[in-house]
Design a protein around this motif. Structure first.
Motif, PDB file in Angstrom:
ATOM      1  N   ALA A  69      99.651   4.366 124.328  1.00  0.00           N
ATOM      2  CA  ALA A  69      98.850   3.448 123.985  1.00  0.00           C
ATOM      3  C   ALA A  69      97.036   4.442 125.576  1.00  0.00           C
ATOM      4  CB  ALA A  69      97.741   2.259 124.174  1.00  0.00           C
ATOM      5  N   ARG A  70      97.783   4.748 126.294  1.00  0.00           N
ATOM      6  CA  ARG A  70      97.442   4.978 126.808  1.00  0.00           C
ATOM      7  C   ARG A  70      96.725   6.346 127.128  1.00  0.00           C
ATOM      8  NH1 ARG A  70     100.823   1.655 130.529  1.00  0.00           N
ATOM      9  NH2 ARG A  70     102.774   3.261 130.800  1.00  0.00           N
ATOM     10  N   TRP A  71      98.204   7.586 126.376  1.00  0.00           N
ATOM     11  CA  TRP A  71      97.655   8.789 126.653  1.00  0.00           C
ATOM     12  C   TRP A  71      96.389   8.312 125.527  1.00  0.00           C
ATOM     13  CZ3 TRP A  71      96.916  12.123 121.456  1.00  0.00           C
ATOM     14  CH2 TRP A  71      97.047  12.717 122.355  1.00  0.00           C
ATOM     15  N   VAL A  72      96.106   8.010 124.582  1.00  0.00           N
ATOM     16  CA  VAL A  72      94.990   8.167 123.511  1.00  0.00           C
ATOM     17  C   VAL A  72      94.023   8.147 123.897  1.00  0.00           C
ATOM     18  CG1 VAL A  72      94.003   6.795 121.615  1.00  0.00           C
ATOM     19  CG2 VAL A  72      96.130   6.928 121.071  1.00  0.00           C
ATOM     20  N   ASP A  73      94.400   6.746 125.645  1.00  0.00           N
ATOM     21  CA  ASP A  73      92.182   7.089 125.943  1.00  0.00           C
ATOM     22  C   ASP A  73      92.179   7.561 126.145  1.00  0.00           C
ATOM     23  OD1 ASP A  73      92.711   4.086 124.672  1.00  0.00           O
ATOM     24  OD2 ASP A  73      93.350   3.605 126.491  1.00  0.00           O
ATOM     25  N   GLU A  74      93.315   8.719 127.434  1.00  0.00           N
ATOM     26  CA  GLU A  74      92.617   9.493 128.045  1.00  0.00           C
ATOM     27  C   GLU A  74      92.761  10.705 127.270  1.00  0.00           C
ATOM     28  OE1 GLU A  74      92.372  12.093 131.169  1.00  0.00           O
ATOM     29  OE2 GLU A  74      92.488   9.295 131.717  1.00  0.00           O
TER      30      GLU A  74
ATOM     31  N   THR B 210      86.733  30.537 123.053  1.00  0.00           N
ATOM     32  CA  THR B 210      87.070  29.128 123.633  1.00  0.00           C
ATOM     33  C   THR B 210      86.169  27.643 123.044  1.00  0.00           C
ATOM     34  OG1 THR B 210      87.132  30.487 126.124  1.00  0.00           O
ATOM     35  CG2 THR B 210      86.711  28.100 126.187  1.00  0.00           C
ATOM     36  N   CYS B 211      85.471  28.639 122.239  1.00  0.00           N
ATOM     37  CA  CYS B 211      84.159  27.293 121.628  1.00  0.00           C
ATOM     38  C   CYS B 211      84.831  27.144 120.665  1.00  0.00           C
ATOM     39  CB  CYS B 211      82.749  28.399 121.219  1.00  0.00           C
ATOM     40  SG  CYS B 211      81.421  27.013 120.779  1.00  0.00           S
ATOM     41  N   GLN B 212      85.423  28.171 119.550  1.00  0.00           N
ATOM     42  CA  GLN B 212      85.933  27.998 118.296  1.00  0.00           C
ATOM     43  C   GLN B 212      87.007  26.788 118.546  1.00  0.00           C
ATOM     44  OE1 GLN B 212      86.908  31.830 116.772  1.00  0.00           O
ATOM     45  NE2 GLN B 212      85.188  31.713 115.585  1.00  0.00           N
ATOM     46  N   ALA B 213      88.161  27.046 119.626  1.00  0.00           N
ATOM     47  CA  ALA B 213      89.235  25.871 119.695  1.00  0.00           C
ATOM     48  C   ALA B 213      88.682  24.681 120.618  1.00  0.00           C
ATOM     49  CB  ALA B 213      89.899  26.645 121.409  1.00  0.00           C
ATOM     50  N   ALA B 214      87.660  24.874 121.623  1.00  0.00           N
ATOM     51  CA  ALA B 214      87.230  23.339 121.789  1.00  0.00           C
ATOM     52  C   ALA B 214      86.401  22.310 120.143  1.00  0.00           C
ATOM     53  CB  ALA B 214      85.802  23.549 122.385  1.00  0.00           C
ATOM     54  N   ARG B 215      86.009  23.352 118.662  1.00  0.00           N
ATOM     55  CA  ARG B 215      85.312  22.683 117.840  1.00  0.00           C
ATOM     56  C   ARG B 215      86.517  22.342 117.145  1.00  0.00           C
ATOM     57  NH1 ARG B 215      81.893  27.234 115.140  1.00  0.00           N
ATOM     58  NH2 ARG B 215      82.091  25.544 113.721  1.00  0.00           N
ATOM     59  N   ALA B 216      87.596  23.071 117.206  1.00  0.00           N
ATOM     60  CA  ALA B 216      88.712  22.819 116.504  1.00  0.00           C
ATOM     61  C   ALA B 216      89.903  21.482 117.491  1.00  0.00           C
ATOM     62  CB  ALA B 216      89.656  24.022 116.584  1.00  0.00           C
ATOM     63  N   LEU B 217      89.624  21.833 118.119  1.00  0.00           N
ATOM     64  CA  LEU B 217      90.131  20.457 118.790  1.00  0.00           C
ATOM     65  C   LEU B 217      88.930  18.665 118.504  1.00  0.00           C
ATOM     66  CD1 LEU B 217      90.893  21.273 122.429  1.00  0.00           C
ATOM     67  CD2 LEU B 217      92.349  20.760 120.292  1.00  0.00           C
ATOM     68  N   LEU B 218      87.801  19.380 118.461  1.00  0.00           N
ATOM     69  CA  LEU B 218      87.228  18.417 118.089  1.00  0.00           C
ATOM     70  C   LEU B 218      87.240  17.695 116.397  1.00  0.00           C
ATOM     71  CD1 LEU B 218      83.705  19.074 119.451  1.00  0.00           C
ATOM     72  CD2 LEU B 218      85.219  17.713 120.063  1.00  0.00           C
ATOM     73  N   VAL B 219      87.460  18.775 115.794  1.00  0.00           N
ATOM     74  CA  VAL B 219      87.564  18.491 114.098  1.00  0.00           C
ATOM     75  C   VAL B 219      89.731  17.662 113.832  1.00  0.00           C
ATOM     76  CG1 VAL B 219      88.875  19.767 112.243  1.00  0.00           C
ATOM     77  CG2 VAL B 219      86.836  20.664 113.304  1.00  0.00           C
TER      78      VAL B 219
ATOM     79  N   LEU C 220      88.403  12.997 127.507  1.00  0.00           N
ATOM     80  CA  LEU C 220      88.263  14.667 127.321  1.00  0.00           C
ATOM     81  C   LEU C 220      88.305  14.958 126.298  1.00  0.00           C
ATOM     82  CD1 LEU C 220      92.657  15.661 127.857  1.00  0.00           C
ATOM     83  CD2 LEU C 220      90.294  15.669 129.757  1.00  0.00           C
ATOM     84  N   ILE C 221      88.078  14.418 124.876  1.00  0.00           N
ATOM     85  CA  ILE C 221      87.211  14.980 123.623  1.00  0.00           C
ATOM     86  C   ILE C 221      85.728  14.037 123.520  1.00  0.00           C
ATOM     87  CG2 ILE C 221      86.878  14.331 121.019  1.00  0.00           C
ATOM     88  CD1 ILE C 221      89.443  15.735 121.723  1.00  0.00           C
ATOM     89  N   ILE C 222      84.973  13.747 124.011  1.00  0.00           N
ATOM     90  CA  ILE C 222      84.103  13.301 124.170  1.00  0.00           C
ATOM     91  C   ILE C 222      83.259  14.163 125.532  1.00  0.00           C
ATOM     92  CG2 ILE C 222      82.458  11.362 125.257  1.00  0.00           C
ATOM     93  CD1 ILE C 222      84.111   9.111 125.358  1.00  0.00           C
ATOM     94  N   ASP C 223      83.985  14.814 126.656  1.00  0.00           N
ATOM     95  CA  ASP C 223      83.337  15.906 127.632  1.00  0.00           C
ATOM     96  C   ASP C 223      83.569  17.077 126.460  1.00  0.00           C
ATOM     97  OD1 ASP C 223      83.843  14.403 129.441  1.00  0.00           O
ATOM     98  OD2 ASP C 223      85.928  14.707 130.527  1.00  0.00           O
ATOM     99  N   ILE C 224      84.691  17.266 126.021  1.00  0.00           N
ATOM    100  CA  ILE C 224      84.662  18.282 124.841  1.00  0.00           C
ATOM    101  C   ILE C 224      83.105  18.536 124.300  1.00  0.00           C
ATOM    102  CG2 ILE C 224      85.632  19.326 123.526  1.00  0.00           C
ATOM    103  CD1 ILE C 224      88.197  19.263 124.482  1.00  0.00           C
ATOM    104  N   ARG C 225      82.873  17.366 123.297  1.00  0.00           N
ATOM    105  CA  ARG C 225      81.651  17.287 122.530  1.00  0.00           C
ATOM    106  C   ARG C 225      80.239  16.972 123.555  1.00  0.00           C
ATOM    107  NH1 ARG C 225      82.219  14.994 117.593  1.00  0.00           N
ATOM    108  NH2 ARG C 225      84.346  14.145 118.536  1.00  0.00           N
ATOM    109  N   SER C 226      79.959  16.404 124.352  1.00  0.00           N
ATOM    110  CA  SER C 226      79.384  17.004 125.658  1.00  0.00           C
ATOM    111  C   SER C 226      79.279  18.489 125.642  1.00  0.00           C
ATOM    112  CB  SER C 226      79.174  15.761 126.686  1.00  0.00           C
ATOM    113  OG  SER C 226      78.374  16.139 127.164  1.00  0.00           O
TER     114      SER C 226
END
Length: 363
Positions: free
Chosen positions: A151-156, A332-341, A160-166
């Motif tokens: 549960a703590r891992w999911v929150d963290e 790097t940009c594609q990897a960031a988008r892949a993590l978002l997907v 990270l995902i919010i930071d990448i999206r921003s």
């Protein structure tokens, strides 16, 4: 013009009006049983027409016709307004019922989450409180500890995902985005480390995916996601890719599929072997010799069961290597988008699970 001596008489209800013309001059008008206003209205609303069929007298009340038309139009307007009010009332009732249903679903979901949390806590407390049952208590506590760590891992991970999206939306520089992507990848490594620790305590808990939502468990494979399916989702969402990247993703997907098939066949063989061991006819504990043989067979079954941890480790290693290889193939940009997907896919599964739990049931 009326002829001399003609008498005209009109009677309406209790009203009586007469005119006499003896010498060509009208005489005094008489109107009985009506007041002055009604008398004036009587003469103002009557039209006399001569020469219609043999000198017949036609009397037309134009005021009554106009009032009838106005009344009919008023009735249509009243009916239309009433229909509009009824439709608006039904719309408000439907909206109110829908809002109430959403509120009930939200409350029910919160209750289910609280009940689940209490059940987990009570299960750990009961297991701990049983004298001489330290094995069960340690397993229950280990599973609960893993659930809390996850549960703590999911929150963290969400942070990270919010930071990448921003960073993507604000067109952050390559170096800053590179650090965020590497941080998210390292965070996945932390998940695999937590699962390895949890499997040593209760491998069944990790393999069955009890730490995930029911909707996620529908797609679970050996305690996690299928690498080949994940690559398929990423490939469809990351267009355009170069020919070299497409080939790299395709080859990685094929090799992941082959490794998954090999692990699945190994799990099927293990299950078959365990089934044969447990269904042996010599396991009937009657007599000292049979009891000894029974215990020996159960020891063999336990030894085979211990290989489950190795299967889970191999599956997680495959998932970890797949993510690392995907990171090398993409920019790097594609990897960031892949993590978002990937995150969006898991988030939708969790949302689907919440909607399913909130749906009313018929019993």
């Amino acid at each position: 013009m009326f002829q001399r001596g003609t008498t005209v008489s009109m009677a309406t209800g209790n009203q009586h009006v007469e005119n006499w013309a003896d010498d060509g001059h009208p005489t005094e008008d008489t109107c009985t049983d009506i007041d002055t206003d009604d008398k004036n209205q009587c003469f103002s609303t009557v039209s006399w027409c001569n020469g219609v069929g043999d000198g017949a007298l036609v009397v037309v009340d134009s005021h009554d016709q106009s009032k009838t038309r106005v009344k009919a139009e008023d009735q249509k307007t009243v009916r239309r307004l009433a229909q509009n009010r009824e439709a608006a009332k039904k719309s408000r009732l439907r909206k109110k019922a829908y809002v109430q249903q959403l509120e009930n679903s939200r409350v029910r979901l919160a209750q289910l989450e609280q009940e689940l949390q209490r059940a987990r806590q009570q299960g750990a407390f009961i297991a701990t409180g049983i004298p001489g049952d330290r094995g069960h208590s340690s397993v229950a506590n280990g599973a609960l500890a893993f659930d809390m760590d996850y549960a703590r891992w999911v929150d963290e991970h969400q942070r990270l995902i919010i930071d990448i999206r921003s960073a993507i939306n604000s067109q952050m520089g390559e170096n800053e985005l590179h650090l965020l992507v590497d941080g998210a990848m390292a965070h996945y490594d932390e998940l695999f480390r937590l699962k390895s620790i949890g499997a040593k305590v209760d491998v069944f808990h990790i393999l069955s995916g009890m730490w995930k939502t029911p909707a996620e468990r529908c797609f679970i494979w050996l305690g996690g996601f299928r690498s080949s399916e994940l690559l398929k989702i990423v490939r469809n969402q990351l267009e355009p890719l170069t020919e070299q990247q497409l080939m790299g993703i395709y080859n990685l997907q094929q090799s992941s599929q082959q490794a998954e098939d090999a692990l699945s066949q190994g799990m099927e063989a293990l299950q078959q072997s365990l089934s044969e061991t447990l269904s042996s006819s010599s396991l009937g504990p009657s007599g000292s010799e049979n009891v000894a043989e029974y215990m020996g067979q159960m020891a063999i079954a336990l030894g085979k069961l211990a290989t489950l941890e190795n299967f889970l480790h191999q599956a997680d290693l495959l998932r970890q290597q797949t993510l690392q290889q995907m990171r090398r193939i993409l920019t790097t940009c594609q990897a960031a988008r892949a993590l978002l997907v990937i995150n969006d896919y898991v988030t939708r599964l969790r949302a689907l699970n919440s909607l399913w739990l909130a749906c009313p049931r018929e019993y």
